[in-house]
Design an enzyme around this catalytic site. Structure first.
Site, PDB file in Angstrom:
ATOM      1  N   SER A 124     -71.621  31.700 -79.584  1.00  0.00           N
ATOM      2  CA  SER A 124     -70.611  32.546 -80.246  1.00  0.00           C
ATOM      3  C   SER A 124     -70.551  32.254 -81.739  1.00  0.00           C
ATOM      4  CB  SER A 124     -69.219  32.306 -79.625  1.00  0.00           C
ATOM      5  OG  SER A 124     -69.276  32.416 -78.230  1.00  0.00           O
ATOM      6  N   GLU A 132     -68.581  34.096 -75.773  1.00  0.00           N
ATOM      7  CA  GLU A 132     -68.349  33.277 -74.578  1.00  0.00           C
ATOM      8  C   GLU A 132     -66.878  33.213 -74.159  1.00  0.00           C
ATOM      9  OE1 GLU A 132     -70.174  30.223 -76.990  1.00  0.00           O
ATOM     10  OE2 GLU A 132     -71.449  29.670 -75.325  1.00  0.00           O
TER      11      GLU A 132
END
Lengths: 791, 154
Positions: A532, A735
């Site tokens: 991320s 995520e």
């Protein structure tokens, strides 16, 4: 502000749905050869002899390459991001069923596939070890006699493996006084939670093509999430300068972590050098299963609480089943390991996190990077404690959740983490308060064999730190622009967002910005596309590179209008004087002004690098361990059938704090995708091993969620607590919605039935068995509950 | 994968034991067994053919008797390699003969079988049902031969 906060459609959407997008899988080259692999049939053993003669006689087979061939080449045959423990092909030893032993190179893939069956390998079997706890014991069969640290990444350069042990890293965190903490506790809870190995299963398998030019310069096209790492690591294997190696990555058909670091790229490059022709290796789906898995875990958790509802001490012992090769496991063990005590303000925390080799398929990054395995444990235990103490589990969380300015167990001060806001969103969206009140007064209502209930959980992840992203932004003479970056668009929509950031800074419509796909000859270094991190790191690099372009434009325009640069703005493809908007010039006119002709380009560049303080190796303490933290939460309503054990998720609500949603539609999609992927992990996904062989390694036996498994109602909620260092305040999101799905469902199951399952996944078999055991037992299901008499 | 079964034959425990210890008679009862060679010291080499759905697999088998307690128990380990298919078959087998009555014996076998490589990816359920089918055939064959020979004797 033109492009920011707009839900642009994916720029590649039409090309994908009409089958026009180029993937490595579809690429062909003149004279290209195909590769198939012979894989180990034993979990642990020495290679005594390999006879390839019968296979090499098959018409169409060009060459069969084994570890013996590698020994005679001037290469470094081992690679890996944390330890260089993985050979290009097995050398003398195999470590799992599926370890590549020989590569058949043939004119077509069918011939290669057939020829694999005619290679004869004689092994001397060694005692294998499959269980992560057994493998961690002294005296267990040793899987790697020698371990070579890689030193490729700053956060992993201090790894010191233990010799003669399968524990390749033991990460420690020491915060506060554990002994005193437990002494002050009124109650102590001890539980063990487990998660199994599982797999990513992107729709596109691992695939790579390598071609060495006549002068030896190497070209690799690969479906990989980390082109910069592939360049440096394969350069190390080939003993070549990085400038002699070019790695290109078009669109990926999904990654989720399985296409990170080097997977098959070193092998295809070596084979291309041997046969001096282009070679292609495309794994089958069955091979994808045994190439990389998600770490199975055993998490022993001990928590001390006080009667007034505070967690006062927590000890976490986590074992990560790394399989045969470490891959990025050591980083997971450390970076996710330090979040193991949960997103709570706990004065006394000890964490021991171990990455352990076993004779199974290697484990590595999987969307969430270990955090979902940890959240599974700590959020399950939160509800166990609340239930036993008679507290509202959401209130119990509210009471100690980390808020702005609090100190995390790592020693870092928490900034821009909207956990409290997430809890409130979960509460209102699922109607937690009413549900809990109703349950307290009237109990749970059963409809036939079916019971409905709700559950919540939250989690927190630290982004990969330190790391680096470089970007170049070029403005062309006609006022259009290109962004050069090594972020891989693997379905998350990064091309759309990265272009949007540059368009926003330059005042251009999104359509006028092109994002160049990773090509290490052209696009600057980027650590990885994962964790991320791209919107934050690469977003910052692009933002700053575009600012540099903007400053050059302003410099020239300021001179032209005889104003100061700060009096200018970029708007609708023009430079305007803010006070006098009638004074403006197009970007093309600016270029003409600079270069005295309607040609040339204005270039900006930036390498964005995080600040970081390496944690103390003994205590894990650091004031600056992660550049940002990002929280997520899940609320569910489930219906469980007590006759079959089947859980249906009726409502799935994901809440994520993303800082700033640059493209809200994309952000919602990321939250949705992660939550559905995790739904599969929660309810049925699990790799099953028999003597080291993964026996459900195919799409028929391994279940993934299909349309009929989707909840009747799904909702994604964006929380925005801007990060001071993020581009426009943005953090990561890929995520976020994966963290808390598993415990939210298990907590709802507990509310519904009083059954506490501590092992993933929540299959009907497991739930039914747990239901039967509970009805046979009069005692509480919390067998580990210990009450301490207070003096 | 555990495969377990038991069946009864109308014969004395000692006769059953003697029958099973005779390599050639035993080979005659094993479905698909094409040849068995006794290499001595409790080691045997065998070739067997198994048909699973549309596939015909030929195996080279090495059988090692690891322990025996006549006429009750036999422990063995089998190592098999399919010809022209990547894979390995490993079996740890235990066979017990239990006296039911004077002239009736129960044969109980327990096999812990693992399949690896491409062989392993063919699917355990296919192998399990095949093994069950072969077990039934094996029992039939033994009953026929043993009960025939004992009735001939009687």
């Amino acid at each position: 502000m033109s492009a920011l906060g707009k839900s642009y459609k994916r720029i590649e959407g039409m090309s994908k749905v009409t089958g026009q997008t180029e993937y490595v899988m579809n690429m062909e080259m003149p004279g290209m050869l195909h590769v198939k692999l012979l894989r180990s049939t034993i979990p642990h053993g020495l290679i005594k002899h390999i006879d390839v003669s019968a296979a090499e006689q098959i018409p169409g087979v060009i060459r069969v390459v084994t570890g013996e061939d590698l020994k005679s080449m001037d290469i470094n045959p081992y690679y890996g991001p944390a330890f260089r423990d993985q050979p290009v092909l097995a050398i003398d030893k195999v470590r799992y069923v599926g370890d590549p032993v020989a590569a058949v190179i043939a004119e077509d893939s069918k011939i290669a596939e057939d020829a694999v069956n005619y290679i004869d390998v004689e092994y001397k079997e060694l005692e294998p070890v499959f269980d992560v706890l057994e493998a961690a014991q002294p005296g267990a069969p040793v899987i790697h006699e020698v371990i070579r640290p890689a030193g490729s990444f700053a956060d992993l350069k201090n790894l010191l493996p233990k010799e003669n042990s399968n524990i390749c890293i033991h990460y420690k965190l020491r915060h506060g006084d554990m002994k005193k903490g437990f002494e002050q506790a009124d109650h102590i809870f001890e539980d063990t939670f487990t998660t199994p190995a599982a797999v990513h299963l992107p729709m596109e398998q691992h695939v790579a093509i390598a071609y060495a030019e006549p002068d030896g310069r190497m070209n690799i096209w690969t479906a990989n999430q980390s082109p910069s790492f592939v360049r440096s690591e394969v350069a190390h294997v080939l003993k070549m300068p990085e400038s002699r190696l070019r790695v290109r990555v078009p669109y990926l058909g999904g990654g989720f972590g399985t296409k990170l670091y080097v997977k098959i790229e070193a092998l295809v490059a070596v084979l291309a050098l041997i046969v001096k022709k282009p070679v292609k290796l495309a794994l089958t789906m069955d091979e994808v299963f045994i190439t990389l898995t998600k770490h199975g875990t055993v998490f022993k958790m001990k928590t001390g609480i006080t009667n007034d509802g505070r967690i006062i001490a927590r000890h976490c012992e986590v074992y990560w089943d790394g399989g045969a090769y470490a891959d990025i496991g050591p980083r997971i063990t450390q970076k996710s390991g330090f979040t193991a005590a949960g997103p709570y303000d706990i004065p006394n925390v000890h964490i021991d996190s171990y990455n352990v080799y076993t004779n199974k398929a290697p484990a590595g990054a999987f969307r969430g990077f270990g955090v979902p395995q940890l959240v599974w444990a700590y959020e399950s235990q939160m509800d166990i404690i609340a239930e036993k103490m008679g507290w509202d589990p959401l209130n119990f969380r509210r009471k100690q959740v980390l808020t702005e300015g609090k100190i995390h167990a790592t020693g870092q001060k928490i900034v821009s983490v909207g956990l409290d806001k997430i809890i409130e969103e979960l509460n209102t969206s699922i109607g937690w308060e009413e549900f809990f009140k109703q349950k307290q007064s009237n109990g749970i209502v059963k409809h036939g064999s079916k019971i409905r209930a709700k559950g919540v959980a939250i989690g927190l992840k630290a982004v990969l730190t330190p790391s680096i992203s470089g970007a170049i932004v070029t403005l062309f003479a006609d006022g259009s622009a290109s962004v050069y970056c090594s972020t891989v668009d693997m379905g998350q929509g990064s091309d759309t967002i990265m272009g949007q950031i540059a368009a926003e800074v330059l005042g251009l419509p999104r359509e006028k910005v092109h994002v160049v796909h990773p090509d290490t000859d052209v696009t600057p270094y980027d650590t990885i596309t994962a964790a991320s991190r791209s919107t934050f790191y690469m977003g910052n690099a692009i933002y700053k590179a575009a600012e540099e372009v903007k400053n050059k434009i302003f410099e020239s325009a300021a001179e032209f209008f005889d104003v100061k640069p700060e009096h200018l703005a970029l708007q609708d493809e023009k430079v305007i004087v803010v006070e006098k908007p009638e004074l403006s010039m197009t970007l093309g006119e600016v270029v003409k002004e600079i270069f005295h002709m309607p040609a040339g380009s204005i270039i900006g560049q930036n390498v964005y690098e995080s600040h970081y303080q390496s944690p103390d190796p003994e205590t894990g303490q650091s004031e600056d361990i992660a550049i940002f933290w990002f929280p997520g939460g899940t609320a569910v309503e489930i219906e469980v059938d007590t006759e079959t054990g089947k859980i249906d998720v009726l409502q799935l609500i994901s809440v994520g704090d993303v800082g700033k949603a640059i493209n809200p539609f994309n952000v919602h999609q990321q939250l949705y995708g992660a939550s559905i992927m995790q739904l599969g992990q929660a309810l049925f996904e699990e790799c099953i091993f028999d003597y080291g062989q993964m026996i459900n390694a195919n799409m028929a036996d391994y279940k993934v969620p299909t349309f009929k498994d989707l909840p009747a109602k799904t909702e994604t909620i964006i929380v925005e607590v801007p990060h001071p260092e993020g581009p426009f305040g943005a953090k990561g999101v890929g995520e976020t919605a994966s963290f808390a799905v598993q415990p939210a469902i298990a907590n709802a199951l507990y509310q519904a039935t009083g059954v506490r399952v501590k092992d993933m996944p929540l299959t009907p078999e497991r739930v039914l068995q747990a239901l039967k055991q509970t009805t046979n037992r009069s005692e509480s299901t919390i067998r580990d509950f210990k009450e301490k008499a207070k003096g | 994968m555990i495969i377990e079964n038991k069946f009864e034959v109308i014969a004395k425990q000692e006769d059953v034991w003697a029958f099973l210890m005779d390599t050639q008679t035993l080979a005659g009862c094993l479905p698909g067994c094409e040849e068995v060679n006794d290499l001595g010291d409790g080691v045997y080499q065998a070739v067997a053919v198994v048909k699973i759905a549309f596939m015909k697999l030929k195996f080279n088998l090495n059988v090692q008797i690891t322990d025996m307690n006549p006429p009750q128990e036999l422990l063995s380990e089998v190592d098999g390699k399919p010809m022209s298919l990547v894979g390995q078959l490993k079996v740890k087998a235990r066979m017990n003969l239990n006296r039911v009555e004077e002239a009736a014996t129960e044969i109980h076998y327990h096999m812990d079988m693992s399949l690896t490589g491409k062989l392993g990816s063919l699917g355990q359920s296919a192998f399990r049902s095949k093994a069950t089918e072969m077990g039934t055939e094996f029992a039939e064959n033994i009953r026929k031969s043993l009960e025939l020979s004992s009735s001939a004797k009687g």
